[in-house]
Write a protein that holds these residues in place. Structure first.
Motif, mmCIF file in Angstrom:
data_model
loop_
_atom_site.group_PDB
_atom_site.id
_atom_site.type_symbol
_atom_site.label_atom_id
_atom_site.label_comp_id
_atom_site.label_asym_id
_atom_site.label_seq_id
_atom_site.Cartn_x
_atom_site.Cartn_y
_atom_site.Cartn_z
ATOM 1 N N UNK A 214 6.168 17.188 -8.291
ATOM 2 C CA UNK A 214 5.298 16.683 -9.352
ATOM 3 C C UNK A 214 4.414 15.563 -8.819
ATOM 4 N N UNK A 215 3.508 15.923 -7.937
ATOM 5 C CA UNK A 215 2.661 14.932 -7.288
ATOM 6 C C UNK A 215 1.682 14.283 -8.256
ATOM 7 N N UNK A 216 1.166 15.053 -9.204
ATOM 8 C CA UNK A 216 0.197 14.502 -10.139
ATOM 9 C C UNK A 216 0.814 13.403 -10.998
ATOM 10 N N UNK A 217 2.063 13.609 -11.418
ATOM 11 C CA UNK A 217 2.744 12.571 -12.195
ATOM 12 C C UNK A 217 2.915 11.310 -11.369
ATOM 13 N N UNK A 218 3.238 11.479 -10.089
ATOM 14 C CA UNK A 218 3.418 10.332 -9.211
ATOM 15 C C UNK A 218 2.112 9.576 -9.012
ATOM 16 N N UNK A 219 1.032 10.306 -8.770
ATOM 17 C CA UNK A 219 -0.252 9.646 -8.550
ATOM 18 C C UNK A 219 -0.691 8.887 -9.804
ATOM 19 N N UNK A 220 -0.506 9.499 -10.970
ATOM 20 C CA UNK A 220 -0.876 8.844 -12.221
ATOM 21 C C UNK A 220 -0.021 7.596 -12.448
ATOM 22 N N UNK A 221 1.284 7.704 -12.212
ATOM 23 C CA UNK A 221 2.177 6.559 -12.419
ATOM 24 C C UNK A 221 1.806 5.410 -11.499
ATOM 25 N N UNK A 222 1.438 5.722 -10.278
ATOM 26 C CA UNK A 222 1.082 4.650 -9.346
ATOM 27 C C UNK A 222 -0.179 3.913 -9.797
ATOM 28 N N UNK A 223 -1.086 4.631 -10.437
ATOM 29 C CA UNK A 223 -2.317 4.007 -10.923
ATOM 30 C C UNK A 223 -2.042 2.948 -11.989
ATOM 31 N N UNK A 224 -1.031 3.205 -12.828
ATOM 32 C CA UNK A 224 -0.814 2.337 -13.994
ATOM 33 C C UNK A 224 0.437 1.473 -13.877
ATOM 34 N N UNK A 225 1.259 1.686 -12.863
ATOM 35 C CA UNK A 225 2.523 0.957 -12.766
ATOM 36 C C UNK A 225 2.299 -0.503 -12.359
ATOM 37 N N UNK A 226 2.935 -1.436 -13.053
ATOM 38 C CA UNK A 226 2.831 -2.849 -12.681
ATOM 39 C C UNK A 226 3.784 -3.237 -11.555
ATOM 40 N N UNK A 227 4.662 -2.317 -11.136
ATOM 41 C CA UNK A 227 5.594 -2.571 -10.037
ATOM 42 C C UNK A 227 5.448 -1.465 -8.995
ATOM 43 N N UNK A 228 5.781 -1.728 -7.741
ATOM 44 C CA UNK A 228 5.645 -0.714 -6.697
ATOM 45 C C UNK A 228 6.542 0.502 -6.951
ATOM 46 N N UNK A 229 6.077 1.658 -6.485
ATOM 47 C CA UNK A 229 6.854 2.893 -6.570
ATOM 48 C C UNK A 229 7.153 3.362 -5.152
ATOM 49 N N UNK A 230 8.440 3.560 -4.882
ATOM 50 C CA UNK A 230 8.901 3.972 -3.560
ATOM 51 C C UNK A 230 9.293 5.450 -3.561
ATOM 52 N N UNK A 231 9.083 6.089 -2.431
ATOM 53 C CA UNK A 231 9.520 7.465 -2.230
ATOM 54 C C UNK A 231 10.932 7.500 -1.690
ATOM 55 N N UNK A 232 11.672 8.514 -2.089
ATOM 56 C CA UNK A 232 12.946 8.838 -1.454
ATOM 57 C C UNK A 232 12.889 10.307 -1.063
#
Length: 367
Positions: A214-232
């Motif tokens: 679900x790459x699109x969800x990840x890209x969208x979340x990163x645009x609006x997230x106030x905290x960093x998002x890490x990959x596992x």
């Protein structure tokens, strides 16, 4: 080099749960490589078997399949050994990773130096690990908070937006930041609904909220997230790093998922060059895997090698974590791991775990 295989079965103080599974015990194939009177140790756990080809019988078969190659490998050149084994074990990264860890451990022991020194990594002594709190009922998760509550960060497994109540309860007990681990179990709308609350709850980062595809969800979340998002799960090896690391603010590098210490160092160095934040994590491992990972922790921004603090039974001794998660190293070469032959973690009857597997498989520690 000569190869020996052992079976281990460890258990946590509590059943380990995430958004993906509940694990009542941790079963693993322990790899021992020997040369010149020394042994190096690695382990390959039975974990997410359909993704990582890590059923015990499969691991044993694949490890035995490359055993003859080790005879002609230089025990002082583990990187060259990895290069020979990698094309044969690409689809079985835990087997490759366990062998690579064992070979690096052996090389450092033969050199008479700690593993981090042989790798050219900073001394990890004093680095602080996060403490993981598995998914459970809210009251049970609060009860899992260590009595000392002195760990500098708590990695909290959450399965859905409603679980944010757990953070509110935990916040009453500690001022330490939270690392929110979704284990690819969240829906996009659920995460976006609570993003605004995360800073006030002291959330330092979110790890792998969505499924890998679900790459699109990840890209969208990163645009609006106030905290960093890490990959596992989305970035486990160098190839995936090249494709997807730009989708995230950071990467949680796990040695076994990457296929060993050799590729893990490549990923960590690439992250540093590109300004990508890093965490060093672990799987359900004993002191064998945790001790190896700890020696790389001087290379990363965040450390999560608390698996040994969660174990009720262990395969032996290695690194230590004090009441606040600070890493202490034994005064020994290599990873510092020493097997405990009397531990209940060593399986006496291999067939009780994997069935008939042929001659040569050891069920415990032997000399």
């Amino acid at each position: 080099m000569r190869l020996r295989l052992h079976l281990a079965r460890t258990v946590d103080h509590d059943v380990w749960r995430s958004a993906r599974e509940a694990i009542p015990e941790h079963r693993a194939v322990v790899v021992e490589v020997r040369a010149r009177g020394e042994s190096g140790w690695g382990e390959a756990p039975e974990f997410m078997t359909s993704v990582y080809s890590s059923r015990l019988a499969t691991l044993i078969e694949r490890l035995r399949g490359v055993e003859s190659i080790l005879y002609s490998c230089d025990p002082e050149r583990p990187e060259l050994t990895w290069a020979r084994l990698a094309p044969l074990l690409t689809d079985c990264p835990f087997a490759l990773g366990a062998l690579d860890v064992a070979c690096h451990d052996l090389a450092a022991r033969l050199a008479g130096v700690p593993l981090y020194e042989r790798l050219g990594c900073p001394d990890p002594t004093g680095r602080r690990s996060a403490y993981s709190i598995g998914l459970d009922e809210p009251e049970a998760m609060v009860a899992k908070l260590p009595e000392s509550s002195d760990w500098h960060m708590y990695k909290v497994k959450l399965g859905k937006a409603g679980d944010l109540d757990v953070l509110r309860l935990l916040r009453k007990r500690t001022d330490a930041p939270f690392w929110l681990d979704g284990n690819a179990g969240w829906a996009r709308q659920d995460l976006e609904a609570v993003l605004g609350e995360l800073p006030s709850l002291g959330v330092a980062a979110i790890e792998q909220p969505f499924p890998v595809g679900d790459r699109q969800a990840q890209l969208r979340a990163r645009e609006v997230s106030p905290v960093p998002i890490f990959a596992d799960e989305s970035v486990t090896n160098r190839e995936e790093f090249e494709r997807h690391a730009g989708d995230f603010d950071g990467v949680n590098v796990k040695i076994l998922k990457a296929g060993g210490i050799t590729p893990s160092l490549e990923i960590l160095r690439a992250c540093r060059e590109r300004g990508v934040s890093t965490m060093l994590g672990c799987l359900p491992e004993s002191s064998i895997g945790a001790s190896a990972a700890a020696h790389l922790s001087g290379m990363v921004d965040h450390v999560d090698v608390d698996t040994i603090a969660l174990l009720a039974t262990d395969t032996g001794t290695g690194i230590r974590l004090d009441g606040s998660g600070r890493i202490g190293l034994p005064d020994l070469p290599g990873t510092g791991f020493v097997p405990d032959a009397a531990s209940e973690a060593w399986v006496v009857d291999p067939e009780s775990v994997v069935g008939p597997v042929g001659a040569g498989l050891l069920g415990g520690v032997t000399g």
